[in-house]
Design a protein around this motif. Structure first.
Motif, short mmCIF file in Angstrom:
data_model
loop_
_atom_site.label_atom_id
_atom_site.label_comp_id
_atom_site.label_asym_id
_atom_site.label_seq_id
_atom_site.Cartn_x
_atom_site.Cartn_y
_atom_site.Cartn_z
N LEU A 176 32.60 47.26 49.17
CA LEU A 176 33.13 46.22 50.04
C LEU A 176 33.96 45.30 49.16
N TYR A 177 35.26 45.22 49.47
CA TYR A 177 36.17 44.33 48.74
C TYR A 177 36.25 43.00 49.49
N VAL A 178 36.41 41.91 48.74
CA VAL A 178 36.49 40.59 49.36
C VAL A 178 37.41 39.69 48.56
N ASN A 179 38.22 38.91 49.26
CA ASN A 179 39.05 37.90 48.62
C ASN A 179 38.27 36.59 48.55
N GLU A 180 38.30 35.97 47.37
CA GLU A 180 37.73 34.64 47.18
C GLU A 180 38.90 33.69 46.96
N THR A 181 39.26 32.98 48.02
CA THR A 181 40.54 32.28 48.05
C THR A 181 40.69 31.24 46.95
N PHE A 182 39.74 30.33 46.83
CA PHE A 182 39.92 29.24 45.88
C PHE A 182 39.27 29.50 44.53
N ALA A 183 38.58 30.63 44.39
CA ALA A 183 38.26 31.15 43.06
C ALA A 183 39.42 31.98 42.54
N ARG A 184 40.37 32.29 43.42
CA ARG A 184 41.60 33.04 43.12
C ARG A 184 41.28 34.38 42.48
N ARG A 185 40.44 35.14 43.15
CA ARG A 185 40.13 36.47 42.64
C ARG A 185 39.82 37.42 43.80
N LEU A 186 40.02 38.70 43.50
CA LEU A 186 39.62 39.79 44.38
C LEU A 186 38.38 40.43 43.76
N SER A 187 37.31 40.51 44.53
CA SER A 187 36.06 41.07 44.05
C SER A 187 35.66 42.27 44.88
N ARG A 188 34.71 43.04 44.35
CA ARG A 188 34.15 44.11 45.16
C ARG A 188 32.65 44.23 44.85
N PHE A 189 31.93 44.79 45.83
CA PHE A 189 30.49 45.01 45.71
C PHE A 189 30.20 46.46 46.05
N PRO A 190 29.37 47.15 45.26
CA PRO A 190 28.91 48.47 45.68
C PRO A 190 28.09 48.33 46.96
N ILE A 191 28.32 49.24 47.90
CA ILE A 191 27.55 49.24 49.14
C ILE A 191 26.30 50.08 48.93
N THR A 192 25.15 49.48 49.20
CA THR A 192 23.87 50.16 49.05
C THR A 192 23.29 50.45 50.43
N PRO A 193 22.24 51.25 50.51
CA PRO A 193 21.63 51.52 51.83
C PRO A 193 21.14 50.27 52.54
N THR A 194 20.81 49.22 51.79
CA THR A 194 20.26 48.02 52.41
C THR A 194 21.17 46.80 52.32
N GLY A 195 22.28 46.90 51.60
CA GLY A 195 23.15 45.73 51.46
C GLY A 195 24.24 45.94 50.45
N LEU A 196 24.33 45.05 49.48
CA LEU A 196 25.38 45.09 48.47
C LEU A 196 24.79 44.97 47.08
N GLY A 197 25.47 45.61 46.12
CA GLY A 197 25.08 45.51 44.72
C GLY A 197 25.72 44.31 44.06
N THR A 198 25.94 44.42 42.76
CA THR A 198 26.43 43.31 41.95
C THR A 198 27.95 43.19 42.04
N ARG A 199 28.43 41.95 42.16
CA ARG A 199 29.86 41.69 42.27
C ARG A 199 30.61 42.10 41.00
N GLU A 200 31.81 42.66 41.20
CA GLU A 200 32.71 43.03 40.12
C GLU A 200 34.09 42.43 40.40
N THR A 201 34.71 41.82 39.41
CA THR A 201 36.05 41.26 39.57
C THR A 201 37.10 42.36 39.41
N ILE A 202 37.95 42.51 40.42
CA ILE A 202 39.01 43.51 40.38
C ILE A 202 40.32 42.90 39.93
N ALA A 203 40.61 41.68 40.36
CA ALA A 203 41.85 41.02 39.96
C ALA A 203 41.65 39.51 39.99
N ARG A 204 42.28 38.84 39.03
CA ARG A 204 42.36 37.38 39.03
C ARG A 204 43.81 36.99 39.25
#
Length: 317
Positions: A176-204
């Motif tokens: 699951l990719y997500v934009n964090e507008t005022f942190a000014r970054r694009l992040s993603r989370f691994p999708i797990t059977p019950t939710g999401l894993g640990t956030r990873e920064t894709i772009a600043r």
């Protein structure tokens, strides 16, 4: 990031008339554009460009920000009220019903975006818990979160995000990719059977870029709209960022940047952000028979800008 935009502003055309804060646009395979309508519903623009607006019959006016189209023709609406939020279902006849309006026993704050995942889960973003929301327009606030709605149960699955905005499952269905507008970054989370894993920064993102809308193309690119600077960016599979188009007064962007760094950014700054022809672009959708027509939602205009993309977007139903 490439300085010169790939698309010249003269290539832009426009679709729609009299739209009301068309923040979110969704394109379906029948050629219809579905656009959020600030009056409390959704406007449909058919392939022949006729328009139909459905306003929800609700005791309090909905404030649609993000929208998602369901297979039965109804819509999920992320309600961005002044003090209240939630996700509501809007039926074609105007009926409205709450889908989720609280999580962990607490009312949902003003809600930004809603997205159907391919596995049936629904992903919902809340930008901030702060009131007013503009007090979170700064780099040192990170109280946004993501809600997973599965089997009728709403759960916070990611927290402490820097103004959570659009979120989408990627074409591999692994993240699951997500934009964090005022942190000014694009992040993603691994999708797990019950939710999401640990956030990873894709772009600043640097000066003047405040990521909002998000979409993928079939060549592995990630497309990001930036409010305020009216930029549309593409991040390729190698992580290189290019500017697809831009429309902003450099002096105005510089002043907003100064206010952002000083933690003085306000909603008035966002509302005033316009280019020569673009009105604060906030989202994008790929449409047309070949999925190469890009449509841009915006915060300040009454129509959608559109242009041809060199890359096709994802398939739609």
């Amino acid at each position: 990031m490439d300085v010169e935009p790939v698309v010249d502003l003269s290539e832009l055309r426009f679709v729609g008339v009299g739209l009301q804060r068309p923040e979110c646009v969704v394109a379906t395979s029948d050629g219809t554009l579905h656009v959020s309508d600030w009056r409390g519903g959704v406007t449909r623009i058919a392939a022949d460009r006729t328009q139909t607006t459905v306003i929800g019959r609700h005791e309090a006016a909905l404030r649609p920000n993000g929208i998602a189209v369901d297979v039965d023709g109804s819509y999920l609406i992320a309600h961005l009220g002044d003090d209240t939020g939630g996700v509501f279902r809007l039926h074609p006849d105007g009926r409205v019903e709450a889908v989720v309006d609280e999580v962990d026993g607490r009312p949902l704050p003003p809600t930004n975006f809603v997205h159907f995942g391919p596995d049936g889960r629904v992903w919902v973003t809340v930008s901030t818990r702060r009131r007013p929301r503009q007090s979170a327009y700064r780099s040192d606030v990170a109280d946004g979160f993501i809600v997973q709605l599965a089997d009728g149960v709403a759960t916070i699955v990611a927290d402490d995000l820097g103004y959570t905005n659009e979120a989408r499952v990627d074409p591999t269905e692994q993240y699951l990719y997500v934009n964090e507008t005022f942190a000014r970054r694009l992040s993603r989370f691994p999708i797990t059977p019950t939710g999401l894993g640990t956030r990873e920064t894709i772009a600043r993102f640097g000066e003047g870029t405040y990521p909002d809308g998000l979409e993928f193309d079939q060549r592995g690119g990630i497309w990001v709209t930036s409010i305020i600077s009216n930029r549309l960016l593409r991040i390729d599979a190698e992580g290189e960022v290019e500017c697809v188009l831009a429309d902003a007064d450099p002096a105005e962007v510089e002043e907003v940047e100064r206010r952002y760094v000083a933690n003085e950014l306000t909603s008035e700054d966002l509302n005033a952000a316009r280019g020569t022809i673009l009105a604060n672009i906030s989202s994008l959708a790929f449409g047309g028979p070949d999925r190469r027509q890009v449509y841009l939602g915006c915060l300040g205009g009454e129509r959608l800008a559109t242009f041809r993309s060199p890359y096709p977007g994802p398939a739609s139903w």
